[in-house]
Design a protein around this motif. Sequence first.
Motif, PDB file in Angstrom:
ATOM      1  N   ALA A  16       0.852  -1.192   0.000  1.00 44.30           N
ATOM      2  CA  ALA A  16       0.000   0.000   0.000  1.00 44.30           C
ATOM      3  C   ALA A  16       0.888   1.242   0.000  1.00 44.30           C
ATOM      4  CB  ALA A  16      -0.910  -0.005   1.217  1.00 44.30           C
ATOM      5  N   GLY A  17       2.003   1.142   0.716  1.00 45.80           N
ATOM      6  CA  GLY A  17       2.945   2.258   0.795  1.00 45.80           C
ATOM      7  C   GLY A  17       3.489   2.634  -0.564  1.00 45.80           C
ATOM      8  N   ILE A  18       3.782   1.607  -1.364  1.00 51.51           N
ATOM      9  CA  ILE A  18       4.272   1.857  -2.727  1.00 51.51           C
ATOM     10  C   ILE A  18       3.262   2.701  -3.503  1.00 51.51           C
ATOM     11  CG2 ILE A  18       4.640   0.710  -4.934  1.00 51.51           C
ATOM     12  CD1 ILE A  18       7.037   0.295  -3.528  1.00 51.51           C
ATOM     13  N   MET A  19       1.998   2.430  -3.231  1.00 50.78           N
ATOM     14  CA  MET A  19       0.952   3.195  -3.922  1.00 50.78           C
ATOM     15  C   MET A  19       0.999   4.668  -3.504  1.00 50.78           C
ATOM     16  SD  MET A  19      -1.075   0.991  -5.718  1.00 50.78           S
ATOM     17  CE  MET A  19      -2.808   1.358  -5.601  1.00 50.78           C
ATOM     18  N   TYR A  20       1.282   4.895  -2.223  1.00 50.71           N
ATOM     19  CA  TYR A  20       1.435   6.295  -1.783  1.00 50.71           C
ATOM     20  C   TYR A  20       2.653   6.909  -2.477  1.00 50.71           C
ATOM     21  CZ  TYR A  20      -1.665   5.012   2.080  1.00 50.71           C
ATOM     22  OH  TYR A  20      -2.715   4.579   2.828  1.00 50.71           O
ATOM     23  N   SER A  21       3.711   6.117  -2.559  1.00 47.80           N
ATOM     24  CA  SER A  21       4.935   6.624  -3.180  1.00 47.80           C
ATOM     25  C   SER A  21       4.683   7.102  -4.597  1.00 47.80           C
ATOM     26  CB  SER A  21       6.001   5.533  -3.220  1.00 47.80           C
ATOM     27  OG  SER A  21       6.231   5.030  -1.937  1.00 47.80           O
ATOM     28  N   LEU A  22       3.848   6.353  -5.301  1.00 46.21           N
ATOM     29  CA  LEU A  22       3.536   6.723  -6.682  1.00 46.21           C
ATOM     30  C   LEU A  22       3.009   8.152  -6.764  1.00 46.21           C
ATOM     31  CD1 LEU A  22       1.775   3.699  -8.383  1.00 46.21           C
ATOM     32  CD2 LEU A  22       3.833   4.894  -9.107  1.00 46.21           C
ATOM     33  N   VAL A  23       2.137   8.479  -5.811  1.00 48.53           N
ATOM     34  CA  VAL A  23       1.581   9.832  -5.810  1.00 48.53           C
ATOM     35  C   VAL A  23       2.649  10.838  -5.381  1.00 48.53           C
ATOM     36  CG1 VAL A  23      -0.247  11.301  -4.920  1.00 48.53           C
ATOM     37  CG2 VAL A  23      -0.658   8.865  -5.249  1.00 48.53           C
ATOM     38  N   ALA A  24       3.407  10.446  -4.349  1.00 47.51           N
ATOM     39  CA  ALA A  24       4.424  11.354  -3.818  1.00 47.51           C
ATOM     40  C   ALA A  24       5.479  11.688  -4.877  1.00 47.51           C
ATOM     41  CB  ALA A  24       5.080  10.737  -2.590  1.00 47.51           C
ATOM     42  N   LEU A  25       5.767  10.717  -5.732  1.00 47.95           N
ATOM     43  CA  LEU A  25       6.763  10.926  -6.787  1.00 47.95           C
ATOM     44  C   LEU A  25       6.460  12.164  -7.635  1.00 47.95           C
ATOM     45  CD1 LEU A  25       7.697   7.586  -8.524  1.00 47.95           C
ATOM     46  CD2 LEU A  25       9.192   9.317  -7.565  1.00 47.95           C
ATOM     47  N   GLY A  26       5.186  12.318  -7.967  1.00 51.21           N
ATOM     48  CA  GLY A  26       4.785  13.462  -8.786  1.00 51.21           C
ATOM     49  C   GLY A  26       5.140  14.774  -8.108  1.00 51.21           C
ATOM     50  N   PHE A  27       4.905  14.808  -6.779  1.00 48.47           N
ATOM     51  CA  PHE A  27       5.250  16.012  -6.027  1.00 48.47           C
ATOM     52  C   PHE A  27       6.748  16.265  -6.072  1.00 48.47           C
ATOM     53  CE2 PHE A  27       1.228  14.978  -3.986  1.00 48.47           C
ATOM     54  CZ  PHE A  27       0.670  16.217  -3.769  1.00 48.47           C
ATOM     55  N   VAL A  28       7.500  15.181  -5.828  1.00 47.81           N
ATOM     56  CA  VAL A  28       8.956  15.316  -5.741  1.00 47.81           C
ATOM     57  C   VAL A  28       9.522  15.881  -7.042  1.00 47.81           C
ATOM     58  CG1 VAL A  28      11.113  14.016  -5.609  1.00 47.81           C
ATOM     59  CG2 VAL A  28       9.268  13.522  -4.016  1.00 47.81           C
ATOM     60  N   LEU A  29       9.067  15.345  -8.157  1.00 45.65           N
ATOM     61  CA  LEU A  29       9.588  15.776  -9.448  1.00 45.65           C
ATOM     62  C   LEU A  29       9.487  17.283  -9.608  1.00 45.65           C
ATOM     63  CD1 LEU A  29       8.212  13.061 -11.848  1.00 45.65           C
ATOM     64  CD2 LEU A  29      10.596  13.582 -11.326  1.00 45.65           C
ATOM     65  N   ILE A  30       8.293  17.794  -9.361  1.00 44.66           N
ATOM     66  CA  ILE A  30       8.065  19.211  -9.599  1.00 44.66           C
ATOM     67  C   ILE A  30       8.760  20.056  -8.542  1.00 44.66           C
ATOM     68  CG2 ILE A  30       6.287  20.992  -9.651  1.00 44.66           C
ATOM     69  CD1 ILE A  30       4.557  18.926 -11.117  1.00 44.66           C
ATOM     70  N   TYR A  31       8.721  19.570  -7.309  1.00 44.04           N
ATOM     71  CA  TYR A  31       9.373  20.344  -6.253  1.00 44.04           C
ATOM     72  C   TYR A  31      10.870  20.440  -6.509  1.00 44.04           C
ATOM     73  CZ  TYR A  31      10.497  22.263  -1.759  1.00 44.04           C
ATOM     74  OH  TYR A  31      10.942  23.108  -0.782  1.00 44.04           O
TER      75      TYR A  31
END
Lengths: 299, 291
Positions: A16-31
């Motif tokens: 389930a955590g990996i699924m959160y990571s998927l979303v977090a990745l988008g934030f990281v890229l832009i940030y």
Amino acid sequence: MNWQFFVEVLVSGLLAGIMYSLVALGFVLIYKASGVFNFAQGAMVFFAALTFVSLVERGMNFWIAVVVTLAVMVVVGIAIERLVLRPLVNQPQITLFMATIGLTFVLEGLAQLLWGSQPHGLELGIPDVPIQWLADNANINISQFDVFAGLIAGALVAGLAVFFQTTRIGRALRAVADDHQAALAVGIPLRQIWAIVWAVAGFVALVAGLMWGARNGVQFALTFIALKALPVLILGGFESVAGAIVGGLIIGASEKLAEVYLGPYVGGGIESWFPYVLALAFLLIRPEGLFGERRIERV
Amino acid sequence: MFRRSRPANAHGFPMPAAPAAKTDVASYLSVNNIEVIYDHVILVLKGVSLQVEEGSIVALLGANGAGKTTTLKAISNLLRAERGDVTKGTIEFMGQRVDQRTPNELVRMGVCQVMEGRHCFQHLTVEENLLTGAFTRSISRADLKADLELVYTYFPRLKERRGSQSGYTSGGEQQMTAIGRALMARPKMILLDEPSMGLAPQLVEEIFEIVRDLNTKERVSFLLAEQNTMVALRFADYGYILENGRVVMDGAAQDLAQNEDVKEFYLGLSTAGRKSFRDVKHYRRRKRWLA
């Protein structure tokens, strides 16, 4: 304590955590590349999933729909950079942040205007059933779909890491993240780089949207998973791709374990808020996150 | 409305003969009477003209806030990112107008700025910093490696520290990284801003020696802004002195170094020997280039 049950909880938490990571990745890229905290990432995930599902429901082939949605997300990403962020270059951080909040509503509205607001089911062809082999031999139930999602996320991260560390564009992205002015001075075109980043973020949003849509159905609530990405980011660090993954794993595992083993003592239901407590504790100890870039200070 | 503060020649009077005469010789880089305004209100450069000949080192001298950095940024067009704008005048490089080009285009043309305060990419290693310098050139891995080695021959110290995060290297090493990074773009001209800032005198000397080396061996022209007048004039061929956004004096570096006013204002030397502080203040108040 039943170890099989423990492993089950732990692994399903990690997945389930990996699924959160998927979303977090988008934030990281832009940030990382533009220093903007893109509040609209959740809306982008929703937009991507809804577009994809609607195309498939209108009879489009699965893979063609993937390609078309990807193209749409890239266009959306570039359009955001052009229309929203470019005019705001050199504005304070908070202005940009507010702009992305506004963007959230625009994207949510646009998606529902185009495709309607009723929830959809999404079938990726991977059933959410326990893996038979594990269930037979070790009496552990682990969802096939979760493992599949984990593999996809792993591949995505590995790809991004290679892209950032070894390619010319990846190096330029990191350079831009470090120092806009110096990047300009060596001839890196900022706008082009930002457009690339937003396009990649659109792609990541599509993958996250497919995974989350398949699991929870494509509905408005999909936008709220962005909120679950917050503690992941705080834990892992806003600038680190690896941090987004490790943060996601920790959040996923700890929230499931906490629910199962601590929940009964406080009446249950702690899964939904435990990650935020964890994030808060982390802010006190290590504000830059596990893998965040430390502010380099020379004395 | 801000034009009012400009000198008389801005109101349609013919330009003084001196700059016009110099442009007869086709200059490598020529800045013609530019005016720069920040944020639409703050007039920083009030008509600056200067020429850099191919293969020369030209020093841009002056006190804090005289407009040295702004002049360099006007040429490299990093001004836009700081809400500055060239509102008058032209900038030409190798016979082409460049004042509307983006920094990316300018780097491709061969004009590269090394900013004041080094501005290394702190979280990238020294080598990665150098590699970003080659961003505008699409070249093979082998050529890239050869160029890296070339930079390392000029800055052997960078080779030792190639794997360190540049934020953790010393000030001198960062300055070298910044210059090396610019070199990776294979520039024809480097705009070097305040290379001596915050460095020990010995290091300043070392950096300037390398600049001279690059100038003679790699044929890179330099326009360098410096507050350290003495060192700059020793290494430069020609110098311009800026004050309040105007060029108040220019000449061959040796002549400037011999000039009494330059000696007194910028080198702190005078023929009359040491004066009391009160005298100096009084004298300075009367004698200014710009009344």
